[in-house]
Design an enzyme around this catalytic site. Structure first.
Site, PDB file in Angstrom:
ATOM      1  N   TYR A  28       0.832  -1.347   0.183  1.00  0.00           N
ATOM      2  CA  TYR A  28      -0.055  -0.577   0.267  1.00  0.00           C
ATOM      3  C   TYR A  28       1.175   1.481   0.096  1.00  0.00           C
ATOM      4  O   TYR A  28       0.752   2.721  -0.885  1.00  0.00           O
ATOM      5  CB  TYR A  28      -0.933   0.110   0.993  1.00  0.00           C
ATOM      6  N   GLU A  99     -18.787   1.488  44.434  1.00  0.00           N
ATOM      7  CA  GLU A  99     -19.265   2.389  43.168  1.00  0.00           C
ATOM      8  C   GLU A  99     -19.097   0.474  42.367  1.00  0.00           C
ATOM      9  O   GLU A  99     -18.325  -0.034  42.595  1.00  0.00           O
ATOM     10  CB  GLU A  99     -18.997   2.828  42.119  1.00  0.00           C
ATOM     11  N   LYS A 101     -17.359  -1.857  40.284  1.00  0.00           N
ATOM     12  CA  LYS A 101     -15.655  -1.342  39.551  1.00  0.00           C
ATOM     13  C   LYS A 101     -16.484  -2.084  37.860  1.00  0.00           C
ATOM     14  O   LYS A 101     -17.063  -3.378  37.608  1.00  0.00           O
ATOM     15  CB  LYS A 101     -15.090  -2.874  39.720  1.00  0.00           C
ATOM     16  N   ASP A 103     -15.951  -3.269  33.851  1.00  0.00           N
ATOM     17  CA  ASP A 103     -14.814  -3.415  33.300  1.00  0.00           C
ATOM     18  C   ASP A 103     -15.046  -3.189  31.563  1.00  0.00           C
ATOM     19  O   ASP A 103     -15.634  -3.470  30.708  1.00  0.00           O
ATOM     20  CB  ASP A 103     -14.847  -5.133  33.188  1.00  0.00           C
ATOM     21  N   TYR A 212     -17.367   8.666  36.083  1.00  0.00           N
ATOM     22  CA  TYR A 212     -17.235   8.155  38.541  1.00  0.00           C
ATOM     23  C   TYR A 212     -16.339   9.633  38.674  1.00  0.00           C
ATOM     24  O   TYR A 212     -16.081   9.166  39.776  1.00  0.00           O
ATOM     25  CB  TYR A 212     -16.560   6.987  38.299  1.00  0.00           C
ATOM     26  N   LYS A 300     -12.070  -7.187  44.760  1.00  0.00           N
ATOM     27  CA  LYS A 300     -12.750  -8.070  43.054  1.00  0.00           C
ATOM     28  C   LYS A 300     -13.767  -9.993  43.398  1.00  0.00           C
ATOM     29  O   LYS A 300     -13.544  -9.898  44.365  1.00  0.00           O
ATOM     30  CB  LYS A 300     -11.750  -8.344  42.619  1.00  0.00           C
ATOM     31  N   CYS A 394     -14.633 -41.368  13.233  1.00  0.00           N
ATOM     32  CA  CYS A 394     -14.198 -40.089  12.871  1.00  0.00           C
ATOM     33  C   CYS A 394     -16.131 -40.008  12.725  1.00  0.00           C
ATOM     34  O   CYS A 394     -16.634 -40.585  12.211  1.00  0.00           O
ATOM     35  CB  CYS A 394     -14.212 -39.114  12.040  1.00  0.00           C
ATOM     36  N   CYS A 397     -17.084 -38.740   9.451  1.00  0.00           N
ATOM     37  CA  CYS A 397     -17.202 -39.428   8.430  1.00  0.00           C
ATOM     38  C   CYS A 397     -16.954 -40.930   8.086  1.00  0.00           C
ATOM     39  O   CYS A 397     -16.599 -41.625   7.269  1.00  0.00           O
ATOM     40  CB  CYS A 397     -16.098 -38.400   7.292  1.00  0.00           C
ATOM     41  N   CYS A 412      -8.460 -36.813  12.698  1.00  0.00           N
ATOM     42  CA  CYS A 412      -9.039 -37.211  11.086  1.00  0.00           C
ATOM     43  C   CYS A 412      -8.587 -37.225  10.127  1.00  0.00           C
ATOM     44  O   CYS A 412      -8.523 -35.646  10.117  1.00  0.00           O
ATOM     45  CB  CYS A 412     -11.033 -37.013  11.043  1.00  0.00           C
ATOM     46  N   CYS A 418     -14.186 -35.362   4.436  1.00  0.00           N
ATOM     47  CA  CYS A 418     -14.932 -35.499   5.864  1.00  0.00           C
ATOM     48  C   CYS A 418     -15.315 -34.115   6.016  1.00  0.00           C
ATOM     49  O   CYS A 418     -15.190 -32.712   5.494  1.00  0.00           O
ATOM     50  CB  CYS A 418     -13.673 -35.283   7.060  1.00  0.00           C
TER      51      CYS A 418
HETATM   52  S1  IVH Z   1     -11.901   4.798  40.619  1.00  0.00           S
HETATM   53  C1  IVH Z   1      -8.055   7.161  40.778  1.00  0.00           C
HETATM   54  N1  IVH Z   1     -14.004   3.440  39.990  1.00  0.00           N
HETATM   55  O1  IVH Z   1     -10.598  -0.400  37.766  1.00  0.00           O
HETATM   56  C2  IVH Z   1      -8.170   6.483  40.592  1.00  0.00           C
HETATM   57  N2  IVH Z   1     -12.197   2.942  38.329  1.00  0.00           N
HETATM   58  O2  IVH Z   1      -9.033  -1.740  38.152  1.00  0.00           O
HETATM   59  C3  IVH Z   1      -9.752   5.405  40.051  1.00  0.00           C
HETATM   60  N3  IVH Z   1     -12.721   0.872  37.314  1.00  0.00           N
HETATM   61  O3  IVH Z   1      -8.277   1.985  36.636  1.00  0.00           O
HETATM   62  C4  IVH Z   1     -10.689   4.908  40.037  1.00  0.00           C
HETATM   63  N4  IVH Z   1     -14.919   1.194  37.704  1.00  0.00           N
HETATM   64  O4  IVH Z   1     -10.403   2.147  35.314  1.00  0.00           O
HETATM   65  C5  IVH Z   1     -12.606   3.676  39.698  1.00  0.00           C
HETATM   66  N5  IVH Z   1     -16.235   2.470  39.566  1.00  0.00           N
HETATM   67  C6  IVH Z   1     -14.647   2.527  39.309  1.00  0.00           C
HETATM   68  C7  IVH Z   1     -14.389   1.952  38.290  1.00  0.00           C
HETATM   69  C8  IVH Z   1     -13.215   2.421  38.265  1.00  0.00           C
HETATM   70  C9  IVH Z   1     -13.949   0.694  37.171  1.00  0.00           C
HETATM   71  C10 IVH Z   1     -11.103   1.050  36.698  1.00  0.00           C
HETATM   72  C11 IVH Z   1     -10.449   2.457  36.129  1.00  0.00           C
HETATM   73  C12 IVH Z   1      -9.027   1.967  37.267  1.00  0.00           C
HETATM   74  C13 IVH Z   1      -9.296   0.586  37.174  1.00  0.00           C
HETATM   75  C14 IVH Z   1      -8.818  -0.251  38.366  1.00  0.00           C
END
Ligand code: IVH
Length: 659
Positions: A28, A99, A101, A103, A212, A300, A394, A397, A412, A418
């Site tokens: 490219y 709160e 967490k 992902d 957050y 966690k 298999c 087949c 197989c 197959c």
């Molecule tokens: S507070 C100064 N609140 O989890 C740190 N983080 O494993 C402020 N995350 O880097 C983070 N939900 O990306 C905070 N309710 C929540 C969260 C949260 C997900 C993430 C965030 C952080 C990571 C750490």
């Protein structure tokens, strides 16, 4: 030049918009360079809408770097109530905020006078990637704030993909024969971190965001984390609803307990609870380590497990004939989805864990979508369980199964006919790295194979409109019409030789190896006739792969299939492309050749220059760095001399470009 305009535009579209390039980055770049050169030499013919003006060398470094105003820290994790207890004893504060967490992917958003001006990923915490353009395409990110606060506001949060969007995105990818995203986090990251030129892809994926964190909250008269969450919501920024102010440890524990199961109803992936000291005026004094604040902690949840029964152990036959045992489960809800199958990897694994048909087992989702069996409840056995044994024939087949002495896998050996292998091979053949035929996913491949009209890969090109109409009528995930698929098939005939080699599905030969082989041999005949030693001698190929490739082309059916492809007009060779380096010592240098060279053609000499990062021009100007003068050099040499441009003999040029 017009031809180049079209070519570059076509390939840029495939790369940036469809995420499915047909040529290598080097190829490219070579096209773009050639076009740029012509535009420089003949500005009078340069078009304003030229792709050189809009797309460029962004291939590898997509994003600019941005430094965060204050580092984006991570969180310390705890896994047990005892460890959480430690956090409380360190912070004997009055109140906490719990709160979920999320992902997802951490981002920072900056608003100036209430207008979204910049977004960045966390990156390494200090320096992130500028993803402003991409976030502009995410509907969930407010482009203006309610009640516009004056000056600069920085907020932080998490970009995510809901389960609903994730399932839809993956279903569409499956139907197109594209690789599935392993989980919503990957899907969100993959979406956000791609070129903003894929604008419709980014907006259609439907990312979400929750904020957050309000940076410098006190500047806005905010003194608590719960106050910050309210402030964010009042200004129109999305905030999760599942948060709670807890006055004591007991109510924190209650929150953690309550959401352990209920989080699966949220519609997006959460993997724990973040507990924060609510009084944010105390945060500076509590402080932080180099990577995480001490005023917050992440509890966690253990990976979700579910208990269910294995009702059967079936065998799935892969593209290369490898047999994989799969546990069929009594359907059970696990981490937000219904699961009814678990991969068992191979016979050794089944024996090691002593997994039997009829067993009660614990299943868990690993990083991938497919669950695995963690343990067997041997106490619960009734004596009616059946010990697993690999079948001797298999299931698809009925060929006799073989096990090579140095492999764990059972296979197989019936590569040619197959039906299970054919289905998988066909799906792979049509995949993006292969012939990139959109619309042929697993389901359609299965119906096509079952129709009995396909015995080898090339047969797909002999099917009629009616054949596809019939197969599609049975396919519940169809996304294309029979007519579209025929058009896709026709278009696929002009894919590169590397695509074809990949599509053949030779064991151990993926896209990269196919490219190496193409580069080395240049055409299919040289590859087909290569000896095992030749193949093994290619850097990056290796003995095992060499053996598979050699074996593949010794097989008469395979050779006949290549002849089918040839007769259908497939590309069987490539123009040789030299390795291109942007800085091989000649970056930015412009060469003009004049007269006849003795040891090579002018084109070859030009390729040498380009391979070292330089440019070739046909006209001499003040900007020319070198004029290489061969035999019977004429006016260009005179012009060079009059402009004071350095001239080289062929021998000097060879010495300069010797590598
Ligand atoms: S507070 C100064 N609140 O989890 C740190 N983080 O494993 C402020 N995350 O880097 C983070 N939900 O990306 C905070 N309710 C929540 C969260 C949260 C997900 C993430 C965030 C952080 C990571 C750490």
């Amino acid at each position: 030049m017009n031809e180049l305009y079209e070519l570059v535009k076509h390939h840029a579209g495939l790369y940036y918009d469809e995420d499915s390039p047909e040529i290598s980055d080097a190829e490219y770049d070579a096209l773009v360079r050639e076009l740029r050169q012509l535009e420089a030499d003949y500005p009078q013919y340069a078009r304003k809408d030229s792709p050189t003006q809009t797309v460029g060398g962004e291939v590898s470094s997509l994003f600019a770097k941005v430094e965060h105003s204050t580092p984006m820290l991570s969180l310390d994790n705890v896994f047990t109530p005892d460890e959480l207890e430690n956090f409380f004893s360190r912070n004997d504060a009055e109140g906490f905020v719990c709160e979920m967490k999320i992902d997802g992917l951490a981002v920072s958003l900056i608003y100036e006078d209430g207008i979204f001006v910049r977004g960045a990923t966390r990156g390494n915490g200090r320096v992130g990637e500028d993803v402003t353009e991409n976030l502009m395409l995410v509907d969930a990110v407010p482009k203006t704030l309610n009640d516009a606060p004056s000056g600069r506001v920085e907020v932080r949060g998490e970009v995510l993909m809901t389960w609903e969007r994730f399932n839809a995105v993956n279903a569409a990818r499956e139907a197109k024969g594209e690789k599935l995203f392993a989980n919503p986090r990957n899907a969100a990251a993959g979406t956000l971190r791609q070129s903003a030129k894929n604008n419709h892809v980014i907006s259609e994926r439907g990312l979400d965001i929750f904020l957050y964190y309000l940076v410098d909250a006190e500047k806005f008269g905010v003194t608590t984390q719960s106050g910050a969450l309210s402030w964010l919501a009042e200004h129109g920024l999305p905030v999760q609803t599942a948060y709670k102010v807890c006055d004591d440890i007991e109510s924190v524990n209650e929150f953690v307990e309550k959401w352990h199961e209920e989080r699966y109803n949220l519609g997006y992936v959460t993997d724990g609870v973040v507990v924060k000291v609510n009084d944010l005026t105390r945060w500076p004094e509590i402080g932080a380590t180099s990577h995480a604040p001490r005023w917050a902690v992440a509890y966690k949840y253990p990976p979700e497990e579910a208990r269910t029964r294995i009702t059967d152990i079936v065998i799935s036959v892969g593209r290369t004939g490898v047999l994989t045992p799969v546990a069929i489960l009594e359907p059970v809800r696990l981490a937000g989805t219904q699961v009814s199958r678990a991969g068992l990897h191979n016979a050794d694994e089944v024996a090691r864990k002593d997994i039997r048909k009829g067993d009660i087992v614990n299943v868990r989702k690993a990083a991938e979508i497919i669950p695995e069996v963690v343990s067997v409840d041997k106490e619960a056995r009734t004596g009616n369980e059946e010990v697993f044994a690999m079948p001797e024939r298999c299931p698809a087949c009925d060929s006799e199964i073989v096990k090579l002495p140095n492999e764990t896998a059972y296979r197989c050996p019936n590569r040619a006919s197959c039906p299970a292998q054919l289905t998988e091979s066909l799906k792979y053949f049509a995949s993006r790295d292969g012939m990139n035929i959109k619309g042929i996913g697993k389901s359609l491949a299965k119906h096509l194979t079952a129709s009995g009209k396909i015995h080898k890969l090339s047969d797909i090109y002999t099917l009629t409109l009616d054949d596809f109409v019939e197969a599609l009528s049975k396919d519940k995930v169809r996304t294309k019409s029979a007519e579209n698929i025929l058009a896709e098939l026709e278009a696929s005939k002009s894919r590169t030789l590397a695509n074809l080699i990949t599509a053949l599905g030779i064991t151990e030969v993926g896209k990269n190896t196919a490219e190496l082989l193409t580069e080395h041999f240049g055409n299919i005949d040289a590859l087909m006739n290569a000896s095992e030693e030749d193949l093994a001698g290619i850097e990056g190929v290796g003995e095992v792969t060499a053996r598979y490739v050699h074996e593949f082309f010794r097989n008469d059916d395979n050779r006949a299939m290549i002849e089918d492809f040839r007769a259908m007009g497939f590309r069987m060779g490539e123009a040789k492309i030299e390795a291109v380096s942007s800085d091989g010592g000649l970056a930015g240098k412009t060469f003009v050749f004049t007269g006849a060279l003795e040891t090579m053609t002018r084109d070859e000499a030009g390729d040498r220059v380009k391979a070292l990062g330089g440019r070739v021009s046909s006209a001499v100007s003040k900007k020319t760095d070198y004029v290489v003068a061969g035999d019977k050099a004429g006016s260009k040499l005179k012009k060079a001399e009059s402009l004071g441009v350095k001239t080289l003999t062929e021998a000097e040029f060879l010495e300069m470009t010797a590598t």
